[in-house]
Design a protein around this motif. Structure first.
Motif, PDB file in Angstrom:
ATOM      1  N   ARG A   1      10.713  10.359   8.434  1.00 17.00           N
ATOM      2  CA  ARG A   1       9.465   9.680   8.033  1.00 17.00           C
ATOM      3  C   ARG A   1       8.802   8.990   9.219  1.00 17.00           C
ATOM      4  O   ARG A   1       7.587   9.036   9.380  1.00 17.00           O
ATOM      5  CB  ARG A   1       9.750   8.657   6.928  1.00 17.00           C
TER       6      ARG A   1
ATOM      7  N   THR B   1       0.822  -1.221   0.000  1.00 19.23           N
ATOM      8  CA  THR B   1       0.000   0.000   0.000  1.00 19.23           C
ATOM      9  C   THR B   1       0.853   1.268   0.000  1.00 19.23           C
ATOM     10  O   THR B   1       0.363   2.338  -0.347  1.00 19.23           O
ATOM     11  CB  THR B   1      -0.980   0.033   1.201  1.00 19.23           C
TER      12      THR B   1
ATOM     13  N   ARG C   1       1.145  11.798  12.948  1.00 22.88           N
ATOM     14  CA  ARG C   1       0.043  12.449  12.230  1.00 22.88           C
ATOM     15  C   ARG C   1      -1.305  12.093  12.879  1.00 22.88           C
ATOM     16  O   ARG C   1      -1.436  11.032  13.523  1.00 22.88           O
ATOM     17  CB  ARG C   1       0.061  12.049  10.745  1.00 22.88           C
TER      18      ARG C   1
ATOM     19  N   ARG D   1       1.008   1.010   6.866  1.00 24.32           N
ATOM     20  CA  ARG D   1       1.167   1.624   8.187  1.00 24.32           C
ATOM     21  C   ARG D   1      -0.098   1.487   9.035  1.00 24.32           C
ATOM     22  O   ARG D   1      -0.037   1.516  10.253  1.00 24.32           O
ATOM     23  CB  ARG D   1       1.461   3.137   8.047  1.00 24.32           C
ATOM     24  N   ASP D   2      -1.255   1.388   8.355  1.00 24.52           N
ATOM     25  CA  ASP D   2      -2.549   1.443   9.060  1.00 24.52           C
ATOM     26  C   ASP D   2      -3.456   0.297   8.642  1.00 24.52           C
ATOM     27  O   ASP D   2      -4.674   0.401   8.739  1.00 24.52           O
ATOM     28  CB  ASP D   2      -3.255   2.772   8.728  1.00 24.52           C
TER      29      ASP D   2
ATOM     30  N   ASP E   1       5.097   9.846  10.154  1.00 20.10           N
ATOM     31  CA  ASP E   1       4.109   8.764   9.997  1.00 20.10           C
ATOM     32  C   ASP E   1       3.458   8.389  11.322  1.00 20.10           C
ATOM     33  O   ASP E   1       2.292   7.985  11.354  1.00 20.10           O
ATOM     34  CB  ASP E   1       4.765   7.511   9.380  1.00 20.10           C
TER      35      ASP E   1
ATOM     36  N   ALA F   1       0.587  11.531   2.737  1.00 18.88           N
ATOM     37  CA  ALA F   1      -0.127  10.556   3.582  1.00 18.88           C
ATOM     38  C   ALA F   1      -0.732  11.191   4.832  1.00 18.88           C
ATOM     39  O   ALA F   1      -1.553  10.586   5.506  1.00 18.88           O
ATOM     40  CB  ALA F   1       0.824   9.418   3.977  1.00 18.88           C
TER      41      ALA F   1
ATOM     42  N   ARG G   1       3.131   6.503  -2.632  1.00 23.67           N
ATOM     43  CA  ARG G   1       4.271   6.910  -3.463  1.00 23.67           C
ATOM     44  C   ARG G   1       3.803   7.419  -4.822  1.00 23.67           C
ATOM     45  O   ARG G   1       4.323   8.407  -5.348  1.00 23.67           O
ATOM     46  CB  ARG G   1       5.239   5.734  -3.649  1.00 23.67           C
TER      47      ARG G   1
ATOM     48  N   ARG H   1      -6.006   9.943   2.121  1.00 27.40           N
ATOM     49  CA  ARG H   1      -6.199   8.625   2.733  1.00 27.40           C
ATOM     50  C   ARG H   1      -7.605   8.094   2.421  1.00 27.40           C
ATOM     51  O   ARG H   1      -7.779   6.928   2.077  1.00 27.40           O
ATOM     52  CB  ARG H   1      -5.970   8.663   4.247  1.00 27.40           C
TER      53      ARG H   1
HETATM   54  O1   DC Z   1       5.998   1.645   2.858  1.00 24.96           O
HETATM   55  P1   DC Z   1       6.600   2.820   2.077  1.00 24.96           P
HETATM   56  O2   DC Z   1       7.949   3.231   2.585  1.00 24.96           O
HETATM   57  O3   DC Z   1       6.607   2.573   0.615  1.00 24.96           O
HETATM   58  O4   DC Z   1       5.587   4.053   2.346  1.00 24.96           O
HETATM   59  C1   DC Z   1       5.819   5.363   1.867  1.00 24.96           C
HETATM   60  C2   DC Z   1       5.036   6.357   2.715  1.00 24.96           C
HETATM   61  O5   DC Z   1       3.626   6.186   2.488  1.00 24.96           O
HETATM   62  C3   DC Z   1       5.207   6.218   4.220  1.00 24.96           C
HETATM   63  O6   DC Z   1       6.284   6.982   4.712  1.00 24.96           O
HETATM   64  C4   DC Z   1       3.873   6.653   4.781  1.00 24.96           C
HETATM   65  C5   DC Z   1       2.894   6.385   3.685  1.00 24.96           C
HETATM   66  N1   DC Z   1       2.035   5.205   3.926  1.00 24.96           N
HETATM   67  C6   DC Z   1       0.913   5.366   4.732  1.00 24.96           C
HETATM   68  O7   DC Z   1       0.727   6.455   5.279  1.00 24.96           O
HETATM   69  N2   DC Z   1       0.052   4.356   4.920  1.00 24.96           N
HETATM   70  C7   DC Z   1       0.259   3.155   4.358  1.00 24.96           C
HETATM   71  N3   DC Z   1      -0.634   2.167   4.544  1.00 24.96           N
HETATM   72  C8   DC Z   1       1.397   2.943   3.547  1.00 24.96           C
HETATM   73  C9   DC Z   1       2.294   3.988   3.372  1.00 24.96           C
END
Ligand code: DC
Length: 203
Positions: free
Chosen positions: A158, A33, A165, A108-109, A162, A80, A38, A86
């Motif tokens: 990051r 995701t 937020r 992340r979520d 992340d 993000a 990205r 989102r």
């Molecule tokens: O997993 P990644 O490093 O490719 O993710 C890039 C950015 O995208 C990460 O710093 C925060 C955001 N992200 C998010 O907020 N929620 C997700 N489910 C996946 C990524």
């Protein structure tokens, strides 16, 4: 039948490798995701409006190594934070998670917001130094001009954005199984993740 594996964790903890390996082992589909954010980040760097871009995102936008640069990673983390971005991406992820035959989603979520009813939830983490070292090697192998200190600073920036937020911050779900990959080989981390999934499937 639906079977969702949610894998969350900070940047470069090994989520991607573990997710791909778990998906291949069980024959599940896999969605990274982070690529959604990205792809939005890359389009915003090119001048797009974050919410409009997220609402019009096409699966074809998710392809290519161009999304794997530090600049796009930072842009992804920045877009993000935006609630409207989102919200625009929720349906696509939930549909993917509910597909027949099983799905692994990493992000992340996923265990907290996207799929709170996932059959398996893993939270994959490692120390910032360890993650930065791995990401540094990865980027160098791709021929990118990065420094160890620069990659560590990016990872920490990051992490902070992340996890602090307001909208769907990075945190383990209450019922997630924690895997700290700091002192682990990738094989051991994959074996641990596969064993957790096996355990739930066997119930
Ligand atoms: O997993 P990644 O490093 O490719 O993710 C890039 C950015 O995208 C990460 O710093 C925060 C955001 N992200 C998010 O907020 N929620 C997700 N489910 C996946 C990524």
């Amino acid at each position: 039948m639906k079977f969702t594996v949610a894998i969350d964790g900070p940047a470069a903890a090994g989520k991607g490798t573990i997710s791909k390996a778990v998906a291949a082992h069980f024959g599940f589909a896999h969605l990274d995701t982070g690529l959604l954010y990205r792809a939005v980040g890359a389009k915003v760097l090119a001048g797009g409006d974050p919410v409009a871009v997220a609402q019009a995102l096409d699966p074809r936008d998710l392809q290519g190594d161009r999304l794997r640069t530090p600049a796009v990673a930072q842009a992804a983390s920045e877009v993000a934070v935006i609630e409207g971005v989102r919200a625009a991406l929720v349906d696509f992820q939930r549909k993917f998670a509910a597909r027949d035959g099983g799905a692994v989603l990493d992000g992340r979520d996923i265990g907290t917001v996207i799929c709170p009813d996932a059959e398996v939830k893993l939270f994959v983490t490692a120390s910032a130094e360890c993650r930065a070292e791995r990401r540094y090697q990865e980027l160098r192998e791709k021929g990118m001009d990065v420094t160890q200190d620069g990659v560590l600073a990016d990872v920490k920036e990051r992490d902070t954005r992340d996890s602090t937020r307001a909208a769907a911050p990075l945190k383990p779900a209450a019922d997630a199984v924690l895997i700290d990959t700091s002192g682990m080989t990738i094989e051991a981390a994959v074996a641990r993740a596969v064993a957790v999934v096996e355990g739930v499937k066997a119930r």
